[in-house]
Design a protein around this motif. Sequence first.
Motif, PDB file in Angstrom:
ATOM      1  N   LYS A 231      25.490   2.300 -17.459  1.00  0.00           N
ATOM      2  CA  LYS A 231      24.346   1.299 -16.924  1.00  0.00           C
ATOM      3  C   LYS A 231      24.244   1.935 -15.993  1.00  0.00           C
ATOM      4  N   ARG A 232      21.957   1.800 -15.978  1.00  0.00           N
ATOM      5  CA  ARG A 232      21.785   2.568 -15.696  1.00  0.00           C
ATOM      6  C   ARG A 232      20.976   1.091 -14.321  1.00  0.00           C
ATOM      7  N   VAL A 233      21.460   1.301 -12.513  1.00  0.00           N
ATOM      8  CA  VAL A 233      21.385   0.714 -12.001  1.00  0.00           C
ATOM      9  C   VAL A 233      19.702   1.278 -11.288  1.00  0.00           C
ATOM     10  N   SER A 234      18.353   0.165 -11.481  1.00  0.00           N
ATOM     11  CA  SER A 234      17.302   0.462 -10.989  1.00  0.00           C
ATOM     12  C   SER A 234      16.835   0.087  -9.436  1.00  0.00           C
ATOM     13  N   ILE A 235      15.371   0.782  -8.927  1.00  0.00           N
ATOM     14  CA  ILE A 235      15.881   1.343  -7.267  1.00  0.00           C
ATOM     15  C   ILE A 235      15.667  -1.126  -6.838  1.00  0.00           C
ATOM     16  N   THR A 236      15.574  -1.880  -7.349  1.00  0.00           N
ATOM     17  CA  THR A 236      14.939  -3.113  -7.987  1.00  0.00           C
ATOM     18  C   THR A 236      16.325  -3.486  -7.270  1.00  0.00           C
ATOM     19  N   ALA A 237      17.203  -3.144  -8.426  1.00  0.00           N
ATOM     20  CA  ALA A 237      18.785  -3.302  -8.537  1.00  0.00           C
ATOM     21  C   ALA A 237      19.611  -3.423  -7.883  1.00  0.00           C
ATOM     22  N   ALA A 238      19.138  -2.073  -6.919  1.00  0.00           N
ATOM     23  CA  ALA A 238      19.973  -1.365  -5.700  1.00  0.00           C
ATOM     24  C   ALA A 238      19.739  -2.516  -4.812  1.00  0.00           C
TER      25      ALA A 238
END
Length: 422
Positions: A95-102
């Motif tokens: 599952k990809r973690v976006s920059i905003t989420a990171a």
Amino acid sequence: MTQQTEQAGGKNYLARLAAVLLTGVLAGIAGMLLALILHAIQHLAFGYSVDRLISNETFLEGVTGSQHLRRLAAIIGGGTVAGFGWWLLARYGKKRVSITAAVASPSTPMPTGTTTLHALLQIITVALGSPLGREVAPREMGALAAGIVARKFGLYENETRTLIACGAGAGLAAVYNVPLAGALFTLEVLLLSFSWEKALAAVITSAVAAWTATLGLGDESQYHFTSFALPHSFMGWAIVAGPLLGAAAWLFRKATTGVRTRVKTNWQMPAFCLLAFSLLAALSLWFPQLPGNGKGPMQLAISNSLGFYAAAVLLALKLVVILAVLRAGAEGGLLTPGLTVGALLSLLLAIVWQMLFPGGDVGSFALVGGAAFLAASMQMPITAVALVMEFTHMDHSYFAPTLLCAAGAFITCRIMDKKYHY
């Protein structure tokens, strides 16, 4: 404070400084490599400047000079890569973690494999003609590198959050050679806060990344623009056009977000991508300005190379292909596409304005309006002005109207957000 505590604080400070410098270098290398990959694929796919990665021949010139069958094959091939690439990545990748989420949750790392493949797919598809932007890929790789560095140096959660944001901003700085805008993007868009420590970290990472990237990409501005003496009526146009561009930017944001929410990661993605890119390929036979992130049309707009009819047609078709590939499931940024859409719209507004208030070149109107549209569509007024400043090296006399126009557009877009609950 004891001597032992002072020594621990000094070591922590040195560790953070080393992490910041290393992040800048890694983001710069990532941005440089992604840009070189982009150029290599463009040159091979469309058959221009095949003997060198960095050349004076632009992508628009390469597409325009390519044979029709080659152009069709390249762009439709891009649709095939986009459809199957992102479908398979969504199905089999982590599952990809976006920059905003990171940035929001530093304890959840961005998966290395998925993030790298996601970035490469963006670069490959943009190189093959996707009308979306290429700036998200280096931002993702910069944020990924920053997260790895932060964990290796054992930074605290708040320090990791700051470093990840700095890495993303540094990626933007590297790929476009915009160190100031990269730092401002970190503070204005990702961290949404300011402190001297965060500001210094953002400035250092972006400056180091931009300089590192120039070792392989050279030190040239993104656009060639000649600053002219602005007529007195120009400030009036900036004030009047700001709200109009803000309303248009709100519609643009609503449309792009709406089509993205309808994307399904099943068989539809390869099929819809093939259809969307086939439409783009067919249109490119008559309008070679459509493939790519919009840098070509933007350069035409600010160089006084487009009339009213040509700008209107390009604006309409550019919006169609952007929405089509987003609905199909292709990924990419909206920075350069948004700047281009804003510039083309501003050019139309300028021609109408000059019927009432003659004076000035339409390229200047397009540049200032494009910055204002970008400020509103991406909700980053300060960063947008800095980007355009570094993109074009425009004269300081443009700053006041650009800031006013961007402020008017940004405020209008925010008011419409609240009124219509977007």
